[in-house]
Motif scaffolding. Structure first.
Motif, PDB file in Angstrom:
ATOM      1  N   GLN A   2       7.035   9.238  10.584  1.00 40.25           N
ATOM      2  CA  GLN A   2       5.627   9.627  10.489  1.00 40.25           C
ATOM      3  C   GLN A   2       4.984   9.857  11.860  1.00 40.25           C
ATOM      4  O   GLN A   2       3.775  10.063  11.949  1.00 40.25           O
ATOM      5  CB  GLN A   2       4.852   8.571   9.673  1.00 40.25           C
ATOM      6  CG  GLN A   2       5.226   8.631   8.190  1.00 40.25           C
ATOM      7  CD  GLN A   2       4.733   7.444   7.379  1.00 40.25           C
ATOM      8  OE1 GLN A   2       5.523   6.771   6.713  1.00 40.25           O
ATOM      9  NE2 GLN A   2       3.438   7.178   7.420  1.00 40.25           N
ATOM     10  N   LYS A  21     -13.916   9.397   0.490  1.00 39.86           N
ATOM     11  CA  LYS A  21     -12.742   9.475  -0.384  1.00 39.86           C
ATOM     12  C   LYS A  21     -11.460   9.250   0.414  1.00 39.86           C
ATOM     13  O   LYS A  21     -10.585   8.499   0.000  1.00 39.86           O
ATOM     14  CB  LYS A  21     -12.680  10.836  -1.080  1.00 39.86           C
ATOM     15  CG  LYS A  21     -13.771  11.046  -2.124  1.00 39.86           C
ATOM     16  CD  LYS A  21     -13.623  12.411  -2.786  1.00 39.86           C
ATOM     17  CE  LYS A  21     -14.882  12.774  -3.554  1.00 39.86           C
ATOM     18  NZ  LYS A  21     -14.729  14.041  -4.286  1.00 39.86           N
ATOM     19  N   VAL A  22     -11.370   9.933   1.561  1.00 35.83           N
ATOM     20  CA  VAL A  22     -10.124   9.832   2.335  1.00 35.83           C
ATOM     21  C   VAL A  22     -10.024   8.453   2.985  1.00 35.83           C
ATOM     22  O   VAL A  22      -8.968   7.814   2.963  1.00 35.83           O
ATOM     23  CB  VAL A  22     -10.040  10.958   3.390  1.00 35.83           C
ATOM     24  CG1 VAL A  22      -8.725  10.867   4.161  1.00 35.83           C
ATOM     25  CG2 VAL A  22     -10.165  12.333   2.724  1.00 35.83           C
ATOM     26  N   ARG A  34      -4.650  17.715  -6.286  1.00 27.68           N
ATOM     27  CA  ARG A  34      -5.236  16.511  -5.637  1.00 27.68           C
ATOM     28  C   ARG A  34      -6.268  16.923  -4.592  1.00 27.68           C
ATOM     29  O   ARG A  34      -7.348  16.354  -4.513  1.00 27.68           O
ATOM     30  CB  ARG A  34      -4.145  15.695  -4.932  1.00 27.68           C
ATOM     31  CG  ARG A  34      -3.332  14.780  -5.793  1.00 27.68           C
ATOM     32  CD  ARG A  34      -2.631  13.694  -4.958  1.00 27.68           C
ATOM     33  NE  ARG A  34      -1.939  14.166  -3.769  1.00 27.68           N
ATOM     34  CZ  ARG A  34      -0.724  14.706  -3.762  1.00 27.68           C
ATOM     35  NH1 ARG A  34      -0.077  14.856  -4.899  1.00 27.68           N
ATOM     36  NH2 ARG A  34      -0.160  15.086  -2.632  1.00 27.68           N
ATOM     37  N   TYR A  84      -4.524   2.595   6.918  1.00 29.87           N
ATOM     38  CA  TYR A  84      -3.182   3.162   6.990  1.00 29.87           C
ATOM     39  C   TYR A  84      -3.229   4.557   7.614  1.00 29.87           C
ATOM     40  O   TYR A  84      -4.107   5.360   7.296  1.00 29.87           O
ATOM     41  CB  TYR A  84      -2.556   3.252   5.595  1.00 29.87           C
ATOM     42  CG  TYR A  84      -1.079   3.536   5.662  1.00 29.87           C
ATOM     43  CD1 TYR A  84      -0.180   2.504   5.870  1.00 29.87           C
ATOM     44  CD2 TYR A  84      -0.588   4.835   5.564  1.00 29.87           C
ATOM     45  CE1 TYR A  84       1.190   2.752   5.978  1.00 29.87           C
ATOM     46  CE2 TYR A  84       0.774   5.099   5.663  1.00 29.87           C
ATOM     47  CZ  TYR A  84       1.655   4.047   5.867  1.00 29.87           C
ATOM     48  OH  TYR A  84       3.008   4.309   5.978  1.00 29.87           O
ATOM     49  N   GLY A 115      -6.680  15.303   3.096  1.00 30.43           N
ATOM     50  CA  GLY A 115      -6.606  13.946   2.567  1.00 30.43           C
ATOM     51  C   GLY A 115      -5.802  12.974   3.385  1.00 30.43           C
ATOM     52  O   GLY A 115      -5.720  11.798   3.047  1.00 30.43           O
ATOM     53  N   TRP A 143       0.842  -1.205   0.000  1.00 26.54           N
ATOM     54  CA  TRP A 143       0.000   0.000   0.000  1.00 26.54           C
ATOM     55  C   TRP A 143       0.878   1.257   0.000  1.00 26.54           C
ATOM     56  O   TRP A 143       0.594   2.223  -0.714  1.00 26.54           O
ATOM     57  CB  TRP A 143      -0.929  -0.005   1.227  1.00 26.54           C
ATOM     58  CG  TRP A 143      -1.902   1.140   1.191  1.00 26.54           C
ATOM     59  CD1 TRP A 143      -3.157   1.128   0.684  1.00 26.54           C
ATOM     60  CD2 TRP A 143      -1.663   2.476   1.646  1.00 26.54           C
ATOM     61  NE1 TRP A 143      -3.725   2.364   0.787  1.00 26.54           N
ATOM     62  CE2 TRP A 143      -2.832   3.214   1.379  1.00 26.54           C
ATOM     63  CE3 TRP A 143      -0.581   3.125   2.247  1.00 26.54           C
ATOM     64  CZ2 TRP A 143      -2.957   4.564   1.701  1.00 26.54           C
ATOM     65  CZ3 TRP A 143      -0.699   4.479   2.562  1.00 26.54           C
ATOM     66  CH2 TRP A 143      -1.877   5.176   2.283  1.00 26.54           C
ATOM     67  N   ARG A 146      -1.266   7.474  -3.384  1.00 29.13           N
ATOM     68  CA  ARG A 146      -1.955   8.107  -2.252  1.00 29.13           C
ATOM     69  C   ARG A 146      -2.704   9.333  -2.745  1.00 29.13           C
ATOM     70  O   ARG A 146      -2.318   9.931  -3.729  1.00 29.13           O
ATOM     71  CB  ARG A 146      -0.955   8.568  -1.192  1.00 29.13           C
ATOM     72  CG  ARG A 146      -0.211   7.437  -0.574  1.00 29.13           C
ATOM     73  CD  ARG A 146       0.452   7.949   0.663  1.00 29.13           C
ATOM     74  NE  ARG A 146       1.613   7.118   0.960  1.00 29.13           N
ATOM     75  CZ  ARG A 146       2.444   7.373   1.948  1.00 29.13           C
ATOM     76  NH1 ARG A 146       2.266   8.447   2.680  1.00 29.13           N
ATOM     77  NH2 ARG A 146       3.452   6.593   2.189  1.00 29.13           N
ATOM     78  N   ILE A 147      -3.748   9.684  -2.021  1.00 31.55           N
ATOM     79  CA  ILE A 147      -4.443  10.912  -2.414  1.00 31.55           C
ATOM     80  C   ILE A 147      -3.791  12.093  -1.719  1.00 31.55           C
ATOM     81  O   ILE A 147      -3.080  11.936  -0.741  1.00 31.55           O
ATOM     82  CB  ILE A 147      -5.951  10.888  -2.095  1.00 31.55           C
ATOM     83  CG1 ILE A 147      -6.206  10.699  -0.609  1.00 31.55           C
ATOM     84  CG2 ILE A 147      -6.610   9.806  -2.883  1.00 31.55           C
ATOM     85  CD1 ILE A 147      -7.653  10.924  -0.250  1.00 31.55           C
ATOM     86  N   LEU A 193     -11.001  16.503  -3.425  1.00 32.00           N
ATOM     87  CA  LEU A 193     -11.485  15.862  -2.188  1.00 32.00           C
ATOM     88  C   LEU A 193     -12.920  16.216  -1.798  1.00 32.00           C
ATOM     89  O   LEU A 193     -13.624  15.373  -1.224  1.00 32.00           O
ATOM     90  CB  LEU A 193     -10.548  16.198  -1.017  1.00 32.00           C
ATOM     91  CG  LEU A 193      -9.194  15.485  -1.021  1.00 32.00           C
ATOM     92  CD1 LEU A 193      -8.317  16.046   0.102  1.00 32.00           C
ATOM     93  CD2 LEU A 193      -9.357  13.983  -0.830  1.00 32.00           C
ATOM     94  N   ALA A 208      -9.338   5.569   0.432  1.00 32.07           N
ATOM     95  CA  ALA A 208      -7.987   5.625  -0.132  1.00 32.07           C
ATOM     96  C   ALA A 208      -6.944   5.071   0.843  1.00 32.07           C
ATOM     97  O   ALA A 208      -5.813   4.791   0.447  1.00 32.07           O
ATOM     98  CB  ALA A 208      -7.635   7.060  -0.498  1.00 32.07           C
ATOM     99  N   HIS A 209      -7.305   4.926   2.117  1.00 31.79           N
ATOM    100  CA  HIS A 209      -6.339   4.466   3.124  1.00 31.79           C
ATOM    101  C   HIS A 209      -6.598   3.040   3.586  1.00 31.79           C
ATOM    102  O   HIS A 209      -5.963   2.581   4.543  1.00 31.79           O
ATOM    103  CB  HIS A 209      -6.341   5.428   4.325  1.00 31.79           C
ATOM    104  CG  HIS A 209      -5.668   6.733   4.025  1.00 31.79           C
ATOM    105  ND1 HIS A 209      -6.321   7.761   3.379  1.00 31.79           N
ATOM    106  CD2 HIS A 209      -4.399   7.157   4.224  1.00 31.79           C
ATOM    107  CE1 HIS A 209      -5.480   8.771   3.221  1.00 31.79           C
ATOM    108  NE2 HIS A 209      -4.311   8.438   3.715  1.00 31.79           N
ATOM    109  N   ASP A 241      -1.339   8.075   8.076  1.00 33.62           N
ATOM    110  CA  ASP A 241      -0.272   8.888   7.495  1.00 33.62           C
ATOM    111  C   ASP A 241       0.600   9.565   8.541  1.00 33.62           C
ATOM    112  O   ASP A 241       1.822   9.587   8.419  1.00 33.62           O
ATOM    113  CB  ASP A 241      -0.868   9.975   6.588  1.00 33.62           C
ATOM    114  CG  ASP A 241      -1.499   9.399   5.335  1.00 33.62           C
ATOM    115  OD1 ASP A 241      -0.916   8.455   4.759  1.00 33.62           O
ATOM    116  OD2 ASP A 241      -2.571   9.883   4.939  1.00 33.62           O
TER     117      ASP A 241
END
Lengths: 192, 472
Positions: B61, B13-14, B266, B31, B126, A186, A191-192, B270, B17-18, B33
């Motif tokens: 991170q 959406k967010v 990007r 996930y 995002g 992943w 990624r967005i 969103l 995507a994870h 970030d």
């Protein structure tokens, strides 16, 4: 299977600041929070017990279940609240509604948040008031709560994954670490 | 076969995507970030890693600061209280051992975790962001999915950069129209919570929308999202727009050059698609909102300043009024206050301090009232001094202190004595929250400033009127 008497706490919106006030969060280990469970309701400023607070009532001594009003565990995300309950010896909290973060924290510490209808909760409060020796039986595997004195048996919901964890002693870190390849894949993706 | 995309919400959406893995009857493997940590909810998580012999999976991170349990005076000296000193030292040692960047005491970027994340530009649209603190929802103001977690989950994120989470339901809260004079973001969110109650958002993730929300600055949007948890919601978010991008541009961790343009492109994709569905929708009119104040022991027990305190509906509410020493049936205006606390991750940003200064300029605090102004970060503190706000506070008899969570949760020495009334810009009025027996009235920075000047709960609009007259 848990067979136990209950400590009644018929107060709604019990927040985690009541369960364990912030000034007791200075410890850097998980142990010993049970002594300060509900500290500001349980002790007078001089440290002596508040006589009519349920945790100080000898009739409820040794109970492994706490029965509390709706929206239990709202407020701060402090896992210390779950640690304090578990350290005190509580295995199951019964309420008609739990705050999300508390529910997750409880499950991550082997403490079962057991949600019942408001109607059954009120009947259970009345039953415990009439007979403090009232026992309940909690069967996690079959997701059932049995209250013999009320001649009542109900099933309760639990996240199937968390049930598996509780019954087998699994935890999330072991599981997620086993998915490392998927996580790294992943990370390399879009990624967005 | 190609299936046309369903319209999606910002949240969908967010989140989607994870998702690293999705399986039936199983929480999503999500996930994360960015992960913020602080001294109070992280030590046991590092112990967990040591117990299992694990390293931090993605140390770059995770970002650390000391905020919850730090003094707000004499920060250059060793912390006096031994347990607090040990807790902060433990954070420093853990960050050194595991390779985590620490914005600790003495660092020019130290501050409340939910103030410094956005300030540094780490909070971006995002992203998924978590922290062992329920007010992590603050970061949702940028169009991020941000939520609070427990310490076991802090350990999970440190070990794997992921969490197992069931996808929450979605809720849209629209506030349309123009705000009336003296009404701020804090009043909007207290109004919403008073309508939806302290559990009204449970199991939901909120998106705030509507023209009144769009018109807010980033500071105001953070105040709104910050208090999402006070209605039980997992988090709150606001679609990113030009206001968001202008705030982020040039911040230390914001993308630069071509990467910035690509990021903005990007981020512009969103916002929620036309026709996307929510599990729940609430719509409010900004014109109905007046300056708000709480009268009870949860943030849902709030009223417009002109309204009478409601009669208790049940034993829990009666208990709250008894604790507060407040009589139902009449407005709170005129209630004497002993302390004024301007600070916390809800309202300690430069805009909040400017609002307070604008009201108190040329005025003095009422005798007998103690006023603490606790900036959210070293950067806010420096900015306030650069703008001369410190001189306004000093002339008014306010104490400008050093950054930290301070009297919001009273872990450090900033406690309100038992039985005393504190009008506070923070987020929780729970029993004992600001010290055992302390009585908290939550309100906006303007309302807190008005009470500081008069010594009692005051409808700030009356002072704004006289200020306007004085300048004619």
């Amino acid at each position: 299977m848990i067979r136990t008497t209950c400590i009644p706490l018929p107060v709604e919106n019990v927040d985690t600041d009541q369960i364990i006030p912030a000034r007791f969060l200075k410890a850097t280990t998980r142990a010993g929070f049970g002594d300060n469970l509900f500290a500001d309701w349980r002790y007078l400023p001089d440290g002596s017990p508040v006589p009519d607070f349920p945790l100080n009532d000898p009739r409820y001594a040794g109970a492994k279940a706490l029965v509390a009003g709706r929206n239990f565990g709202c407020g701060s995300s402090r896992e210390h609240a779950a640690w304090a309950l578990a350290d005190y010896g509580i295995k199951v909290v019964i309420s008609s509604f739990f705050a999300d973060i508390f529910r997750g924290n409880a499950l991550n510490n082997g403490l079962l948040p057991l949600q019942v209808s408001e109607e059954l909760l009120q009947r259970l409060f009345r039953q415990i008031e009439a007979d403090p020796a009232t026992e309940i039986l909690v069967d996690l595997e079959n997701q059932s709560l049995h209250i013999p004195a009320l001649d009542e048996s109900v099933t309760f919901d639990i996240d199937p994954y968390k049930k598996l964890c509780l019954l087998n002693g699994y935890d999330d870190i072991d599981y997620i670490r086993s998915r490392r390849e998927a996580i790294e894949a992943w990370e390399k993706g879009l990624r967005i | 076969m190609q299936v046309a995309d369903q319209p999606k919400t910002l949240f969908d959406k967010v989140w989607d995507a994870h998702v690293v893995e999705r399986r039936p009857d199983f929480p999503d493997l999500l996930y994360i970030d960015r992960h913020f940590i602080h001294e109070v909810t992280s030590p046991q998580a590092f112990d967990e890693l040591r117990r299992r012999g694990l390293r931090v999976f993605r140390p770059g991170q995770t970002i650390a600061t000391a905020d919850h349990n730090v003094p707000t005076i004499d920060q250059h000296l060793p912390i006096r209280e031994p347990l607090s000193r040990k807790q902060v030292a433990t954070l420093e040692a853990n960050c050194a051992e595991f390779g985590i960047e620490l914005y600790g005491l003495g660092h020019e970027r130290q501050g409340i975790v939910h103030v410094i994340g956005p300030e540094l530009g780490i909070t971006q649209p995002g992203r998924t962001i978590v922290c062992g603190d329920s007010h992590t929802s603050t970061h949702g103001a940028f169009g991020a999915i941000a939520f609070g977690i427990g310490t076991s989950q802090v350990a999970q994120v440190l070990a794997t950069q992921c969490l197992l989470q069931h996808k929450p339901r979605s809720m849209r809260i629209e506030v349309n129209g123009t705000l009336r004079k003296g009404v701020t973001a804090k009043d909007i969110i207290l109004y919403i919570i008073s309508k939806l109650t302290t559990s009204g958002g449970t199991q939901h993730f909120v998106e705030y929308a509507g023209s009144a929300i769009r018109s807010l600055s980033m500071e105001g949007r953070m105040t709104i999202c910050n208090m999402s948890i006070e209605m039980g919601a997992r988090g709150g978010m606001i679609a990113p727009d030009d206001t968001t991008f202008e705030y982020l541009y040039g911040r230390p961790f914001a993308p630069r050059g071509k990467a910035w343009d690509e990021a903005v492109a990007r981020w512009r994709r969103l916002p929620t698609d036309e026709g996307a569905a929510y599990d729940a929708v609430h719509v409010f009119d900004a014109h109905d909102i007046e300056p708000m104040i709480t009268y009870g022991t949860n943030p849902g027990m709030a009223i417009g300043i002109s309204r009478p305190v409601p009669h208790p509906a049940d034993a829990t509410e009666a208990r709250a009024l008894e604790y507060m020493g407040i009589e139902p049936g009449k407005p709170l205006e005129g209630q004497p206050v002993d302390y004024v606390f301007i600070g916390s991750c809800t309202n300690s940003r430069i805009e909040d301090l400017r609002a307070v200064a604008s009201l108190v300029q040329g005025r003095k605090k009422a005798p007998g009232v103690t006023v603490w102004v606790v900036p959210g970060s070293k950067q806010v503190e420096a900015q306030a001094r650069a703008e001369g706000l410190d001189r306004i506070f000093e002339a008014a008899g306010f104490q400008l202190r050093q950054p930290g969570c301070s009297a919001c949760l009273a872990m450090n020495e900033d406690k309100v004595p038992s039985g005393k009334y504190c009008i506070s810009t923070s987020n929780r009025n729970f029993e004992g929250r600001q010290g055992p027996g302390a009585r908290t009235l939550l309100a906006s920075p303007l309302m807190a400033a008005a009470a500081a000047v008069t010594g009692k709960v005051t409808d700030v609009r009356k002072l704004l009127e006289s200020a306007a007259l004085a300048t004619i």
